[in-house]
Write a protein that holds these residues in place. Structure first.
Motif, PDB file in Angstrom:
ATOM      1  N   THR A  40     -13.194  27.836 -87.260  1.00 16.81           N
ATOM      2  CA  THR A  40     -11.990  27.493 -87.918  1.00 16.81           C
ATOM      3  C   THR A  40     -10.861  28.331 -87.525  1.00 16.81           C
ATOM      4  OG1 THR A  40     -12.119  28.371 -89.912  1.00 16.81           O
ATOM      5  CG2 THR A  40     -12.702  26.100 -89.850  1.00 16.81           C
ATOM      6  N   ARG A  41     -11.401  29.492 -86.815  1.00 14.01           N
ATOM      7  CA  ARG A  41     -10.433  30.590 -86.173  1.00 14.01           C
ATOM      8  C   ARG A  41     -10.531  30.538 -84.965  1.00 14.01           C
ATOM      9  NH1 ARG A  41      -7.903  34.303 -89.422  1.00 14.01           N
ATOM     10  NH2 ARG A  41      -7.769  36.463 -88.459  1.00 14.01           N
ATOM     11  N   THR A  42      -9.294  30.907 -84.487  1.00 14.80           N
ATOM     12  CA  THR A  42      -9.025  31.086 -82.693  1.00 14.80           C
ATOM     13  C   THR A  42      -8.064  32.382 -82.512  1.00 14.80           C
ATOM     14  OG1 THR A  42      -9.392  28.802 -82.288  1.00 14.80           O
ATOM     15  CG2 THR A  42      -8.479  29.955 -80.585  1.00 14.80           C
ATOM     16  N   ARG A  43      -8.648  33.019 -81.647  1.00 15.16           N
ATOM     17  CA  ARG A  43      -7.616  34.067 -81.060  1.00 15.16           C
ATOM     18  C   ARG A  43      -7.025  33.758 -79.899  1.00 15.16           C
ATOM     19  NH1 ARG A  43      -9.808  39.924 -81.443  1.00 15.16           N
ATOM     20  NH2 ARG A  43      -8.837  39.352 -83.491  1.00 15.16           N
ATOM     21  N   MET A  44      -5.712  33.840 -79.674  1.00  8.35           N
ATOM     22  CA  MET A  44      -4.759  33.200 -78.705  1.00  8.35           C
ATOM     23  C   MET A  44      -4.359  34.771 -78.158  1.00  8.35           C
ATOM     24  SD  MET A  44      -1.416  30.719 -78.758  1.00  8.35           S
ATOM     25  CE  MET A  44      -0.607  32.072 -79.953  1.00  8.35           C
ATOM     26  N   ARG A  45      -4.544  34.985 -76.822  1.00 13.17           N
ATOM     27  CA  ARG A  45      -3.845  35.824 -76.208  1.00 13.17           C
ATOM     28  C   ARG A  45      -2.900  35.200 -75.057  1.00 13.17           C
ATOM     29  NH1 ARG A  45      -4.702  39.508 -71.531  1.00 13.17           N
ATOM     30  NH2 ARG A  45      -6.182  38.322 -70.724  1.00 13.17           N
ATOM     31  N   ILE A  46      -1.746  35.792 -75.033  1.00 11.99           N
ATOM     32  CA  ILE A  46      -0.608  35.256 -74.014  1.00 11.99           C
ATOM     33  C   ILE A  46      -0.188  36.336 -73.220  1.00 11.99           C
ATOM     34  CG2 ILE A  46       1.550  34.097 -73.722  1.00 11.99           C
ATOM     35  CD1 ILE A  46       1.086  32.680 -76.166  1.00 11.99           C
ATOM     36  N   GLU A  47      -0.220  36.390 -71.967  1.00  8.17           N
ATOM     37  CA  GLU A  47       0.074  37.340 -71.057  1.00  8.17           C
ATOM     38  C   GLU A  47       1.139  36.882 -70.110  1.00  8.17           C
ATOM     39  OE1 GLU A  47      -2.765  40.103 -69.476  1.00  8.17           O
ATOM     40  OE2 GLU A  47      -2.176  39.322 -67.551  1.00  8.17           O
ATOM     41  N   LEU A  48       2.247  37.446 -70.194  1.00  7.89           N
ATOM     42  CA  LEU A  48       3.269  37.177 -68.931  1.00  7.89           C
ATOM     43  C   LEU A  48       3.472  38.417 -67.931  1.00  7.89           C
ATOM     44  CD1 LEU A  48       5.734  35.595 -67.881  1.00  7.89           C
ATOM     45  CD2 LEU A  48       7.198  37.067 -69.598  1.00  7.89           C
ATOM     46  N   ASP A  49       3.358  38.288 -66.741  1.00  8.45           N
ATOM     47  CA  ASP A  49       3.244  39.400 -65.831  1.00  8.45           C
ATOM     48  C   ASP A  49       4.539  38.998 -64.762  1.00  8.45           C
ATOM     49  OD1 ASP A  49       2.924  41.412 -64.191  1.00  8.45           O
ATOM     50  OD2 ASP A  49       0.996  40.746 -63.328  1.00  8.45           O
ATOM     51  N   VAL A  50       5.432  39.670 -64.894  1.00  6.38           N
ATOM     52  CA  VAL A  50       6.490  39.413 -64.072  1.00  6.38           C
ATOM     53  C   VAL A  50       6.877  40.423 -62.778  1.00  6.38           C
ATOM     54  CG1 VAL A  50       9.206  39.231 -63.949  1.00  6.38           C
ATOM     55  CG2 VAL A  50       7.732  38.527 -66.021  1.00  6.38           C
ATOM     56  N   LYS A  51       6.947  40.080 -61.652  1.00  9.40           N
ATOM     57  CA  LYS A  51       6.858  40.830 -60.476  1.00  9.40           C
ATOM     58  C   LYS A  51       8.130  40.285 -59.542  1.00  9.40           C
ATOM     59  CE  LYS A  51       2.251  41.403 -59.832  1.00  9.40           C
ATOM     60  NZ  LYS A  51       0.928  40.916 -59.828  1.00  9.40           N
ATOM     61  N   PRO A  52       9.237  41.581 -59.328  1.00  6.54           N
ATOM     62  CA  PRO A  52      10.329  41.346 -58.804  1.00  6.54           C
ATOM     63  C   PRO A  52      10.098  41.005 -57.225  1.00  6.54           C
ATOM     64  CG  PRO A  52       9.873  43.464 -58.922  1.00  6.54           C
ATOM     65  CD  PRO A  52       8.880  42.906 -59.891  1.00  6.54           C
ATOM     66  N   GLN A  53      10.768  40.047 -56.414  1.00  4.59           N
ATOM     67  CA  GLN A  53      10.899  39.584 -55.319  1.00  4.59           C
ATOM     68  C   GLN A  53      11.924  40.136 -54.209  1.00  4.59           C
ATOM     69  OE1 GLN A  53       7.699  37.520 -54.262  1.00  4.59           O
ATOM     70  NE2 GLN A  53       7.467  38.501 -56.213  1.00  4.59           N
ATOM     71  N   THR A  54      12.937  40.681 -54.830  1.00  4.97           N
ATOM     72  CA  THR A  54      14.114  41.235 -54.101  1.00  4.97           C
ATOM     73  C   THR A  54      14.448  42.570 -54.539  1.00  4.97           C
ATOM     74  OG1 THR A  54      15.594  40.041 -55.478  1.00  4.97           O
ATOM     75  CG2 THR A  54      14.989  38.743 -53.642  1.00  4.97           C
ATOM     76  N   LEU A  55      15.301  43.110 -53.852  1.00  5.94           N
ATOM     77  CA  LEU A  55      15.823  44.340 -54.084  1.00  5.94           C
ATOM     78  C   LEU A  55      16.639  44.198 -55.594  1.00  5.94           C
ATOM     79  CD1 LEU A  55      16.173  47.300 -53.526  1.00  5.94           C
ATOM     80  CD2 LEU A  55      18.327  46.900 -52.232  1.00  5.94           C
ATOM     81  N   SER A  56      17.426  43.229 -55.556  1.00  4.34           N
ATOM     82  CA  SER A  56      18.236  43.354 -56.839  1.00  4.34           C
ATOM     83  C   SER A  56      17.252  42.826 -58.003  1.00  4.34           C
ATOM     84  CB  SER A  56      19.148  42.100 -56.622  1.00  4.34           C
ATOM     85  OG  SER A  56      18.721  40.857 -56.686  1.00  4.34           O
ATOM     86  N   ALA A  57      16.330  42.201 -57.769  1.00  7.72           N
ATOM     87  CA  ALA A  57      15.442  41.880 -58.931  1.00  7.72           C
ATOM     88  C   ALA A  57      14.610  43.260 -59.162  1.00  7.72           C
ATOM     89  CB  ALA A  57      14.236  40.934 -58.570  1.00  7.72           C
TER      90      ALA A  57
END
Length: 160
Positions: free
Chosen positions: A101-118
């Protein structure tokens, strides 16, 4: 820049996955929050290859997103690729059964810039890393408690 957090839910793993794969419900929620989203694939059931285009105001500017589901391993994980004009990201949702009845949820966000301004934006974001991490963890914690409330109220989805 990577953000990751985990939450333990008092919900069985299959039910958590069912709630998380209610893509129609998430589309409706996005529309209610003033953003625009549309499905771009022709799949008739949930799985790898599902894709969406979305438009939302982020940091005062109208941004366009392309999202594609690239992994769909029921009931363990989903992985999404997200692209904008100047950034690319992966969004991972991973579930582990802690008990029946118990669940561990892991949420990962990995952001990578693609331009100089980013890259410049990411540099300034790194200066505020602790604040951004705290906000991310708080939002995921609220999302987890919303999932538990939906589950308790019996608002389970079908057809996932």
């Amino acid at each position: 820049m990577k953000f990751s957090t985990k939450e333990d839910l008092e919900i069985p793993i299959d039910d958590v996955f069912q709630l998380l794969s209610d893509f129609d419900g998430f589309e409706r929620a996005i529309l209610r929050h003033g953003a625009d989203v549309s499905r771009t694939d022709k799949l008739t059931s949930n799985g790898v290859g599902m894709s969406w285009k979305a438009r939302a105001e982020v940091r005062g500017k109208n941004r366009q997103f392309e999202v594609k589901l690239v992994e769909y391993d029921r009931p363990n994980q989903m992985l999404f690729d997200v692209k904008t004009n100047n950034m690319a990201a992966t969004f991972l949702v991973e579930l582990v059964a802690m008990s029946r009845t118990r669940t561990r949820m892991r949420i990962e966000l990995d952001v990578k810039p693609q331009t100089l301004s980013a890259r410049l934006i990411m540099q300034s974001a790194k200066l505020a890393r602790n604040t951004l991490n705290r906000r991310y963890k708080t939002r995921i914690a609220h999302f987890a408690s919303d999932l538990e409330e939906r589950h308790k109220k019996g608002l389970r989805t079908t057809g996932a």
